[in-house]
Design a protein around this motif. Sequence first.
Motif, PDB file in Angstrom:
ATOM      1  N   GLY A 185      16.907 -18.084  35.078  1.00 33.61           N
ATOM      2  CA  GLY A 185      17.276 -16.682  34.852  1.00 33.61           C
ATOM      3  C   GLY A 185      17.791 -16.489  33.434  1.00 33.61           C
ATOM      4  O   GLY A 185      18.108 -17.457  32.729  1.00 33.61           O
ATOM      5  N   SER A 186      17.913 -15.234  33.015  1.00 35.81           N
ATOM      6  CA  SER A 186      18.402 -14.954  31.658  1.00 35.81           C
ATOM      7  C   SER A 186      19.769 -15.577  31.454  1.00 35.81           C
ATOM      8  O   SER A 186      20.632 -15.502  32.339  1.00 35.81           O
ATOM      9  CB  SER A 186      18.487 -13.447  31.426  1.00 35.81           C
ATOM     10  N   GLY A 187      19.944 -16.214  30.319  1.00 35.39           N
ATOM     11  CA  GLY A 187      21.208 -16.867  29.984  1.00 35.39           C
ATOM     12  C   GLY A 187      21.225 -18.344  30.346  1.00 35.39           C
ATOM     13  O   GLY A 187      22.084 -19.091  29.885  1.00 35.39           O
ATOM     14  N   HIS A 188      20.239 -18.759  31.169  1.00 30.59           N
ATOM     15  CA  HIS A 188      20.186 -20.173  31.561  1.00 30.59           C
ATOM     16  C   HIS A 188      19.746 -21.007  30.356  1.00 30.59           C
ATOM     17  O   HIS A 188      18.987 -20.550  29.503  1.00 30.59           O
ATOM     18  CB  HIS A 188      19.158 -20.317  32.692  1.00 30.59           C
ATOM     19  N   LEU A 189      20.233 -22.237  30.306  1.00 35.53           N
ATOM     20  CA  LEU A 189      19.817 -23.146  29.231  1.00 35.53           C
ATOM     21  C   LEU A 189      19.015 -24.284  29.831  1.00 35.53           C
ATOM     22  O   LEU A 189      19.341 -24.774  30.921  1.00 35.53           O
ATOM     23  CB  LEU A 189      21.053 -23.686  28.501  1.00 35.53           C
ATOM     24  N   CYS A 190      17.984 -24.671  29.136  1.00 34.89           N
ATOM     25  CA  CYS A 190      17.116 -25.742  29.655  1.00 34.89           C
ATOM     26  C   CYS A 190      16.844 -26.748  28.531  1.00 34.89           C
ATOM     27  O   CYS A 190      16.640 -26.366  27.375  1.00 34.89           O
ATOM     28  CB  CYS A 190      15.804 -25.119  30.148  1.00 34.89           C
ATOM     29  N   VAL A 191      16.869 -28.010  28.901  1.00 34.94           N
ATOM     30  CA  VAL A 191      16.496 -29.079  27.968  1.00 34.94           C
ATOM     31  C   VAL A 191      15.159 -29.624  28.465  1.00 34.94           C
ATOM     32  O   VAL A 191      15.122 -30.498  29.338  1.00 34.94           O
ATOM     33  CB  VAL A 191      17.561 -30.197  27.936  1.00 34.94           C
ATOM     34  N   PRO A 192      14.056 -29.068  27.982  1.00 32.01           N
ATOM     35  CA  PRO A 192      12.763 -29.456  28.556  1.00 32.01           C
ATOM     36  C   PRO A 192      12.462 -30.937  28.341  1.00 32.01           C
ATOM     37  O   PRO A 192      12.932 -31.551  27.379  1.00 32.01           O
ATOM     38  CB  PRO A 192      11.755 -28.569  27.821  1.00 32.01           C
ATOM     39  N   HIS A 193      11.674 -31.469  29.290  1.00 34.10           N
ATOM     40  CA  HIS A 193      11.269 -32.879  29.145  1.00 34.10           C
ATOM     41  C   HIS A 193       9.759 -32.993  28.928  1.00 34.10           C
ATOM     42  O   HIS A 193       9.268 -34.072  28.609  1.00 34.10           O
ATOM     43  CB  HIS A 193      11.694 -33.706  30.372  1.00 34.10           C
ATOM     44  N   GLN A 194       9.035 -31.894  29.137  1.00 34.22           N
ATOM     45  CA  GLN A 194       7.588 -31.932  28.956  1.00 34.22           C
ATOM     46  C   GLN A 194       7.107 -30.620  28.350  1.00 34.22           C
ATOM     47  O   GLN A 194       7.805 -29.598  28.423  1.00 34.22           O
ATOM     48  CB  GLN A 194       6.874 -32.151  30.306  1.00 34.22           C
ATOM     49  N   ILE A 195       5.911 -30.668  27.785  1.00 26.78           N
ATOM     50  CA  ILE A 195       5.304 -29.468  27.176  1.00 26.78           C
ATOM     51  C   ILE A 195       3.852 -29.378  27.619  1.00 26.78           C
ATOM     52  O   ILE A 195       3.181 -30.412  27.738  1.00 26.78           O
ATOM     53  CB  ILE A 195       5.211 -29.583  25.629  1.00 26.78           C
ATOM     54  N   VAL A 196       3.395 -28.163  27.821  1.00 23.32           N
ATOM     55  CA  VAL A 196       1.947 -27.929  27.870  1.00 23.32           C
ATOM     56  C   VAL A 196       1.643 -26.981  26.705  1.00 23.32           C
ATOM     57  O   VAL A 196       2.302 -25.956  26.531  1.00 23.32           O
ATOM     58  CB  VAL A 196       1.501 -27.306  29.212  1.00 23.32           C
ATOM     59  N   ASP A 197       0.650 -27.362  25.916  1.00 27.69           N
ATOM     60  CA  ASP A 197       0.339 -26.624  24.686  1.00 27.69           C
ATOM     61  C   ASP A 197      -0.827 -25.660  24.914  1.00 27.69           C
ATOM     62  O   ASP A 197      -1.955 -26.096  25.155  1.00 27.69           O
ATOM     63  CB  ASP A 197      -0.015 -27.640  23.584  1.00 27.69           C
ATOM     64  N   TYR A 198      -0.561 -24.368  24.845  1.00 30.92           N
ATOM     65  CA  TYR A 198      -1.613 -23.351  24.969  1.00 30.92           C
ATOM     66  C   TYR A 198      -1.850 -22.649  23.632  1.00 30.92           C
ATOM     67  O   TYR A 198      -2.514 -21.624  23.592  1.00 30.92           O
ATOM     68  CB  TYR A 198      -1.220 -22.294  26.009  1.00 30.92           C
ATOM     69  N   THR A 199      -1.271 -23.172  22.563  1.00 33.22           N
ATOM     70  CA  THR A 199      -1.450 -22.504  21.272  1.00 33.22           C
ATOM     71  C   THR A 199      -2.823 -22.844  20.708  1.00 33.22           C
ATOM     72  O   THR A 199      -3.464 -23.809  21.152  1.00 33.22           O
ATOM     73  CB  THR A 199      -0.368 -22.927  20.257  1.00 33.22           C
ATOM     74  N   TRP A 200      -3.281 -22.066  19.757  1.00 33.01           N
ATOM     75  CA  TRP A 200      -4.573 -22.341  19.130  1.00 33.01           C
ATOM     76  C   TRP A 200      -4.528 -21.877  17.677  1.00 33.01           C
ATOM     77  O   TRP A 200      -3.740 -21.016  17.313  1.00 33.01           O
ATOM     78  CB  TRP A 200      -5.709 -21.635  19.884  1.00 33.01           C
ATOM     79  N   GLY A 201      -5.353 -22.532  16.863  1.00 28.99           N
ATOM     80  CA  GLY A 201      -5.525 -22.071  15.478  1.00 28.99           C
ATOM     81  C   GLY A 201      -4.338 -22.343  14.572  1.00 28.99           C
ATOM     82  O   GLY A 201      -4.288 -21.828  13.460  1.00 28.99           O
ATOM     83  N   ARG A 202      -3.384 -23.117  15.022  1.00 27.35           N
ATOM     84  CA  ARG A 202      -2.242 -23.418  14.148  1.00 27.35           C
ATOM     85  C   ARG A 202      -2.502 -24.734  13.422  1.00 27.35           C
ATOM     86  O   ARG A 202      -3.200 -25.601  13.949  1.00 27.35           O
ATOM     87  CB  ARG A 202      -0.957 -23.553  14.984  1.00 27.35           C
TER      88      ARG A 202
END
Length: 245
Positions: free
Chosen positions: A95-112
Amino acid sequence: MTVYAIIGGTGLTQLEGLTLKDSLSLDTPYGAPSAPIQRGEFAGREVLFLARHGHPHRFPPHQVNYRANLWALKQAGAEAVLAVNAVGGIHAAMGSGHLCVPHQIVDYTWGREHTYFAGDIDHVTHIDFSHPYDEVLRQKLVAALQALGHPHSSHGVYAATQGPRLETVAEIAKLERDGCDIVGMTGMPEAALARELELPYACLSLVVNPAAGKSSGIITMAEIEQALHDGIGKVRAVLARVLVS
Ligand code: HPA
């Protein structure tokens, strides 16, 4: 002592509490970073600070020169990177205000521009990226969150989207089916470039809105700005706690 760099995202274009010593205007083989790197003291310790989007906020996520940013930080002496990003929440716990320390990523970006292994080079190194974040740094962030008692998740899968537009409801449903918990626009290629430069890297994500379709209304900039305003003090406190640990 490890020299930490902090990359500030939206809402953190300046690090309040930083006693500035120098402002380093560096150039790199990839062009100029988003802003001069600020070297100073924060929480009693030397740190480097870079505003990912520039200061004032100038570069949208798909136009940030991530290669120049990471390169310049390394050139300035960074030995580890703590990145801050604002994200939308997909999982019900986010929820808004929550903090997360991610451990994984999925990359959907392109053209960078997403790698240093490009152009006229004589070898390509395929970096291992099984675990995109540095576990020691992640645990430092989690320990700081625990000590401060801020609601947080010690794990999460970060979906990196292209932006600058927010996602459709169907896109978020797809990311959820892919196992993503939070969604942001700046997590990649930043994490991979840090790995290519052998810089330990972890990120602290502040949820600033429920992702598309996760609340009854639409997403407004006013709600994002309010959540940033309310949450950025917690982010600063966590960073300070990591630095003194
Ligand atoms: N989607 C992508 N990036 C974001 C969001 C979002 O909902 N909120 C903040 N950054």
